[in-house]
Motif scaffolding. Structure first.
Motif, mmCIF file in Angstrom:
data_model
loop_
_atom_site.group_PDB
_atom_site.id
_atom_site.type_symbol
_atom_site.label_atom_id
_atom_site.label_comp_id
_atom_site.label_asym_id
_atom_site.label_seq_id
_atom_site.Cartn_x
_atom_site.Cartn_y
_atom_site.Cartn_z
ATOM 1 N N ALA A 224 77.906 -96.810 48.539
ATOM 2 C CA ALA A 224 78.082 -97.443 47.231
ATOM 3 C C ALA A 224 77.478 -96.519 46.180
ATOM 4 O O ALA A 224 76.475 -95.840 46.445
ATOM 5 N N VAL A 225 78.080 -96.498 44.999
ATOM 6 C CA VAL A 225 77.598 -95.627 43.919
ATOM 7 C C VAL A 225 77.932 -96.258 42.574
ATOM 8 O O VAL A 225 79.019 -96.805 42.375
ATOM 9 N N ALA A 226 76.969 -96.223 41.642
ATOM 10 C CA ALA A 226 77.218 -96.714 40.284
ATOM 11 C C ALA A 226 78.044 -95.677 39.529
ATOM 12 O O ALA A 226 77.815 -94.466 39.658
ATOM 13 N N VAL A 227 79.001 -96.140 38.725
ATOM 14 C CA VAL A 227 79.870 -95.228 37.982
ATOM 15 C C VAL A 227 79.900 -95.628 36.511
ATOM 16 O O VAL A 227 79.730 -96.794 36.149
ATOM 17 N N GLY A 228 80.124 -94.624 35.655
ATOM 18 C CA GLY A 228 80.193 -94.877 34.220
ATOM 19 C C GLY A 228 80.862 -93.721 33.506
ATOM 20 O O GLY A 228 81.336 -92.762 34.142
ATOM 21 N N LEU A 229 80.914 -93.800 32.191
ATOM 22 C CA LEU A 229 81.495 -92.753 31.354
ATOM 23 C C LEU A 229 80.471 -92.324 30.330
ATOM 24 O O LEU A 229 79.749 -93.150 29.765
ATOM 25 N N ASP A 230 80.401 -90.995 30.055
ATOM 26 C CA ASP A 230 79.498 -90.529 29.002
ATOM 27 C C ASP A 230 80.221 -90.562 27.663
ATOM 28 O O ASP A 230 81.322 -91.113 27.541
ATOM 29 N N THR A 231 79.620 -89.969 26.636
ATOM 30 C CA THR A 231 80.187 -90.037 25.283
ATOM 31 C C THR A 231 81.500 -89.277 25.151
ATOM 32 O O THR A 231 82.242 -89.478 24.194
#
Length: 255
Positions: A224-231
């Protein structure tokens, strides 16, 4: 006195030169900015390839509270990745290589090794692949339980569905039934239904070796891994959380 004044002036000029060089390096070349997502918290149940029957399920908790608080990151949620192996030694070698990179100084390198080098796939569902599987919540975190295969046996707790049939539960609510990356085929390799059956050496989610560790036994490893987007809308990954590994016997209907 004139000599001392001249030496002080040379010293000032030297310090100014050093400062100017540092300023040039910092502003001209730029500093690399790192955005750090926190990974899911410690898994509460980690199966092994020796686990049997009702013990073959994965359980962990997402880390929503911290990741939602980050100003420069759009936190999307938690993804679950898996890979199917025929050879136990190969799987363990890959796990060790991912673990070696899974440090704060390496940022997303462990996740990229898992996905880009070893070809782990996002877990699919009966309803299609959700990117990521567990969407970010407004709470502190969500408990997640995943069981990939069927195991029919009378259990004392009839409500514990995740102990004997394929299910994904999120925050104590049934979410979906897990499927492989194509959202079509199940993990019930020992069954003969239209959507069951043994994986193929050509499948994207399979690390195939002609030398099986044990005939008919397949191994599934999960993270499992947390994911996101930068600016700039570039994808970001946290450190990975190893959820464990299970064995699936293609010679048996019940796993």
């Amino acid at each position: 006195m004139q000599i001392e004044a001249a030496e002080r002036e040379r010293g000032y000029k030297f310090m100014l030169l050093i400062f100017s060089c540092c300023l040039f390096l910092l502003t001209g070349c730029g500093l690399e900015t790192y955005y750090v997502l926190e990974p899911p918290t410690v898994a509460s149940h980690v199966p092994t390839t020796d686990s049997v029957g009702e013990e073959k399920y994965f359980a962990f908790r997402t880390n929503d509270s911290y990741n939602n608080s980050l100003d420069d990151i759009k936190y999307k949620g938690t993804a679950v990745y898996y890979k199917i192996y025929t050879n136990l030694s190969t799987m363990n070698s890959h796990i060790s290589a991912i673990s070696a990179l899974n440090t704060s100084s390496n940022y997303s390198k462990a996740a990229k090794k898992m996905i880009e080098t070893y070809g782990y796939q996002q877990l699919g569902t009966d309803d299609g692949t959700v990117h990521p599987l567990i969407e970010a919540s407004s709470g502190s975190g969500q408990n997640v339980i995943i069981r990939l295969t069927n195991y029919y046996e009378d259990l004392a707790d009839d409500d514990a569905k995740y102990l004997n049939e394929p299910i994904i539960t999120i925050a104590d609510a049934d979410f979906s039934v897990p499927k492989r990356y194509d959202n079509k085929y199940s993990f019930d390799f020992g069954r003969t239904g239209n959507y069951d059956g043994t994986p193929s050496s050509d499948d994207t989610d399979v690390e195939y070796s002609s030398s099986f560790t044990t005939s008919d036994i397949w191994y599934v490893d999960m993270y499992a891994v947390a994911v996101g987007l930068d600016t700039t809308y570039s994808k970001l990954y946290s450190l990975v959380l190893h959820l464990g590994s299970i064995s699936i016997d293609a010679g048996s209907e019940n796993n």
